[in-house]
Design a protein around this motif. Structure first.
Motif, mmCIF file in Angstrom:
data_model
loop_
_atom_site.group_PDB
_atom_site.id
_atom_site.type_symbol
_atom_site.label_atom_id
_atom_site.label_comp_id
_atom_site.label_asym_id
_atom_site.label_seq_id
_atom_site.Cartn_x
_atom_site.Cartn_y
_atom_site.Cartn_z
ATOM 1 N N GLU A 122 0.873 -1.176 0.000
ATOM 2 C CA GLU A 122 0.000 0.000 0.000
ATOM 3 C C GLU A 122 0.905 1.220 0.000
ATOM 4 O OE1 GLU A 122 -4.322 -0.813 0.703
ATOM 5 O OE2 GLU A 122 -3.114 0.911 0.140
ATOM 6 N N SER A 123 1.197 1.730 -1.165
ATOM 7 C CA SER A 123 2.174 2.811 -1.169
ATOM 8 C C SER A 123 1.607 4.092 -0.571
ATOM 9 C CB SER A 123 2.686 3.064 -2.587
ATOM 10 O OG SER A 123 1.620 3.052 -3.493
ATOM 11 N N ARG A 124 0.343 4.079 -0.263
ATOM 12 C CA ARG A 124 -0.205 5.262 0.383
ATOM 13 C C ARG A 124 0.105 5.309 1.869
ATOM 14 N NH1 ARG A 124 -6.189 4.454 -1.286
ATOM 15 N NH2 ARG A 124 -5.430 2.372 -0.827
ATOM 16 N N GLY A 125 0.266 4.155 2.457
ATOM 17 C CA GLY A 125 0.443 4.154 3.905
ATOM 18 C C GLY A 125 1.899 4.082 4.298
ATOM 19 N N ASP A 126 2.204 4.152 5.541
ATOM 20 C CA ASP A 126 3.544 3.876 6.015
ATOM 21 C C ASP A 126 3.747 2.384 5.864
ATOM 22 O OD1 ASP A 126 5.038 3.751 9.323
ATOM 23 O OD2 ASP A 126 5.901 3.453 7.345
#
Lengths: 162, 294
Positions: free
Chosen positions: B223-227
């Motif tokens: 999930e490249s949106r999250g850390d």
């Protein structure tokens, strides 16, 4: 003797297109992380954490510490892209240096700093957030994994590092 | 090779053991450098799911996205102690007494008798273990090769003796799972005596765990949106339904093992083999001009 990041002697290119070496950062402590300029997610948060740290430092500590950001995406992070990121994030490039290595050397950096990453096959690279406080000899003295709102752990580490 | 104190043969055995050790230190590689086998292009189905756009603009689905793996060459067997000895002879910075602690931990080549002597706990034809990712990569580069990626390694490892993809055959999965249930021997057996798959690649299962170029990709949740942190979906009790395949327990183990590794670590059951991009075909030979000698 604790190993120093300065054992990595490969060249890197900074945001002004100049060739640099890690050993140039000897003599003063520095805070290091890995980002890439096309990152929409965790990299702005890493930059925010680092700026919060910088703002929270007492003047005496701020004077003696620098910031070094290594690119996880050296093929796209040209000097121009690095300059753009620094400008967009409001980073003072007298104290902040953005560096890109070869792709192979980037793997070495990520392995040494323990940053895990995985390109998604398109344009993004999922990766872990890691902030390392290094002493004036390039030895990592404190590591923060993940991003967090409170800089006090990093502030203390910078205060203690020599 | 035990000796009993005071037995007249013990002196002879001791001499023979010593001669063996000396021979080990001086002999050139006892096993020739590994041949490579070609693994044709194929699809690797990772364990993790990636976010992909759904039918509606606002929908994000989590799907296993197969990774297309180009054809590549893979060492037919793991790198042996003999291979690694030849390497450290040429590259003294990788000898046990000299290696940087940035690049290897305190167990590096611990079972070797000395810098240039694998010794009785590291037979020349056994896979080298107690090597770090950095050391493995340096070896590969010196050999004009590289480490395989996880996708390449797993593509090759899906094969059994007769099929490219045996990874959905419960009997095969069971065999592999049983390989992993054997305890690590103190002295590794020789390479090339066990499992050999349809590509002619040996010992991908049943011998040692193997370093891969991007072992670190196992820790990231995609999930490249999250850390990006622990691949929560793949660990028990934390939404394990995110995983794509519960049947391949060995693949889980390998994933979890890679996620636990750090590049400078060395362990007694972790070795490696090398890979290489498929070479461009040689240009067609140009016929000699008539009347000339070559």
């Amino acid at each position: 003797m604790d190993p120093s990041l300065f054992e990595m002697t490969f060249p890197l290119t900074d945001q002004d297109g100049r060739e640099r070496h890690l050993s140039e950062f000897a003599g003063e402590p520095f805070v290091a992380s890995m980002i890439y300029t096309n990152c929409k997610s965790v990299c702005p948060r890493i930059a925010a954490d680092l700026k919060a740290l910088d703002a929270a430092l007492p003047a005496a500590d701020r004077e003696r510490v620098r910031f070094v950001l290594f690119s996880l995406d050296p093929e796209r992070d040209t000097p121009e892209a690095l300059r753009g990121f620094a400008a967009a994030q409001g980073l003072d490039t007298k104290r902040w240096t953005l560096l890109a290595s070869s792709p192979d050397d980037m793997r070495t950096l990520a392995a040494v700093l323990d940053v895990r990453f995985r390109p998604d096959g398109a344009s993004e690279i999922a990766h872990t957030a890691m902030i390392a406080v290094c002493d004036s000899k390039g030895v990592v003295r404190h590591r923060q994994a993940g991003v967090q709102a409170d800089p006090s752990g990093l502030v203390a580490a910078v205060h203690d590092v020599r | 090779m035990g000796t009993s104190v005071g037995h007249p043969r013990s002196g002879l055995v001791a001499v023979l053991v010593l001669a063996g050790l000396v021979a080990g230190a001086q002999a050139p590689a006892a096993v020739p450098a590994p041949a490579m086998r070609t693994v044709p292009a194929g699809d690797y189905r990772p364990l993790y799911r990636q976010p992909v756009p759904g039918a509606n603009r606002d929908t994000i689905l989590r799907r296993v996205v197969p990774v297309r793996v180009a054809a590549f060459e893979l060492d037919a067997r793991p790198v042996t102690n003999a291979d690694f000895l030849a390497f450290v002879r040429e590259h003294p910075e990788w000898r046990r007494s000299r290696v940087s602690r940035l690049y290897a931990d305190e167990s590096y080549l611990r079972r070797w008798a000395a810098d240039l002597e694998p010794g009785p706990r590291a037979p020349l034809d056994a896979p080298v273990v107690e090597v770090s990712w950095f050391a493995a990569r340096a070896y590969a580069q010196a050999a004009g090769k590289r480490l395989p990626t996880v996708a390449e390694w797993e593509l090759a490892a899906a094969a059994d003796e007769t099929r490219r993809d045996a990874s959905r055959d419960p009997k095969f999965l069971d065999r592999v799972r049983r390989f992993y249930s054997h305890p690590t021997p103190d002295v590794q057996p020789a390479v090339g005596r066990g499992f050999r798959n349809v590509y002619g690649v040996e010992d991908l299962h049943g011998l040692v765990w193997e370093w891969t170029l991007d072992y670190g990709s196992a820790l990231v949740n995609g999930e490249s949106r999250g850390d990006a942190s622990l691949e929560k979906g793949l660990y028990c009790g934390a939404g394990a339904s995110n995983a794509s395949d519960f049947g391949d327990y060995a693949a889980f183990m390998r994933f979890a093992f890679r996620a636990s590794l750090q590049a400078r670590w060395t362990t007694a059951n972790l070795g490696f083999r090398c890979a290489r991009d498929v070479r461009a075909p040689r240009a067609a030979l140009v016929p000699a001009r008539k009347g000339t000698n070559p």
